[in-house]
Design an enzyme around this catalytic site. Structure first.
Site, PDB file in Angstrom:
ATOM      1  CB  ALA A   1     -13.506  35.731  45.542  1.00  0.00           C
ATOM      2  CE  LYS A   2     -16.368  41.992  49.037  1.00  0.00           C
ATOM      3  NZ  LYS A   2     -17.126  42.506  50.220  1.00  0.00           N
ATOM      4  NE  ARG A   3      -8.813  37.258  47.742  1.00  0.00           N
ATOM      5  CZ  ARG A   3      -9.349  36.344  48.529  1.00  0.00           C
ATOM      6  NH1 ARG A   3     -10.387  36.672  49.277  1.00  0.00           N
ATOM      7  NH2 ARG A   3      -8.882  35.115  48.583  1.00  0.00           N
TER       8      ARG A   3
END
Length: 276
Positions: A239-241
């Site tokens: 995921a991006k985070r």
């Protein structure tokens, strides 16, 4: 006819997890001679960026994915969401909420660490409303579920009993946006004739709410196929985070999109793909 869709938000670049989900939805439709749609969920005017839309389209083409018909932008569908809100408001199921995120977090003690706090219903019991004060619109979940009655949906062929009460009084129109994700995605899936929703397991909980909204608004219920989330070598969800590499970075770095898609189809992340 089978109809699936991929519906990213243009608030950032797509990563490998997005690619995996898009490929699964695309292939599900293509295997059965169906249609695969692309919808841009851009009603968050403060975070959505036109440049990200261009990047999304380029990334999907690089992966070898094609879609049917025009790309739908939620920002052009605001009247449909307003109509759905009006209907729910006429049913007496919506109320104004003036609480801030900080106030909700302070009042809610039931949410697990890192999870979105469940709204404690502070504004539900207010007898005086102030339309001029900034507010969102929340769904009175107890009243809504009482009207809808028992609900189920099909997920990978299994019957799931919906339990939307666990979500609390969800927001259907935000202070800074004309509709929430829950409302917009439900209205648009019905409008586009989506028969099968292929998306990540992280959205399984949201389906309880979507199933309720379908019942309240008299909309059809698609079959759902919540797939496992793609993880890196460390077992952490891509995921991006969590620092997952952007597809655009891989594309611009000379990676082969078709080869990447082949690996992702079997749930395998190519060696080095997470190091960008």
């Amino acid at each position: 006819m089978i109809v699936t869709r991929f519906a990213p938000s243009p608030t950032g670049r797509l990563h490998l997890g997005h690619a995996y989900s898009a490929i699964l939805a695309h292939d599900f439709a293509r295997r059965q001679g169906g249609r695969f749609l692309l919808r841009i969920e851009d009603i968050d005017g403060t975070r959505s960026r036109p440049e990200h839309v261009k990047t999304i389209i380029a990334d999907l083409a690089w992966l070898g994915l094609s879609w049917d018909g025009d790309v739908v932008h939620q920002s052009q569908r605001l009247s449909a969401y307003a109509g759905a809100l009006d209907r729910l408001r006429e049913m007496g199921l919506l109320y104004r909420c003036y609480c801030t995120r900080a106030e909700i977090a302070a009042a809610s003690l039931s949410a697990p660490h890192g999870a979105e706090p469940i709204y404690p219903g502070t504004c539900r019991v207010l007898t005086r409303q102030n339309a001029e004060r900034p507010h969102c619109w929340r769904l009175d979940m107890a009243r809504a579920t009482a009207i809808a009655g028992p609900l189920t949906w099909q997920d990978h062929g299994r019957t799931i009993v919906a339990d939307p009460l666990t979500a609390g009084d969800v927001v259907l129109a935000r202070k800074d946006a004309p509709a929430s994700y829950h409302l917009a995605v439900t209205v648009d899936d019905a409008w586009q004739g989506v028969t099968d929703v292929v998306r990540g397991q992280d959205l399984f909980a949201a389906t309880h709410v979507h199933r309720l909204l379908q019942a309240l608004l008299g909309l059809p219920t698609p079959a759902y196929h919540h797939h496992r989330l793609l993880t890196g070598p460390d077992g952490v969800r891509l995921a991006k985070r969590h620092g997952a590499p952007a597809l655009a970075a891989l594309r611009e770095g000379g990676s082969n999109g078709l080869a990447l898609a082949t690996e992702l189809r079997v749930g395998r992340v190519p060696i080095g793909a997470t190091d960008t």
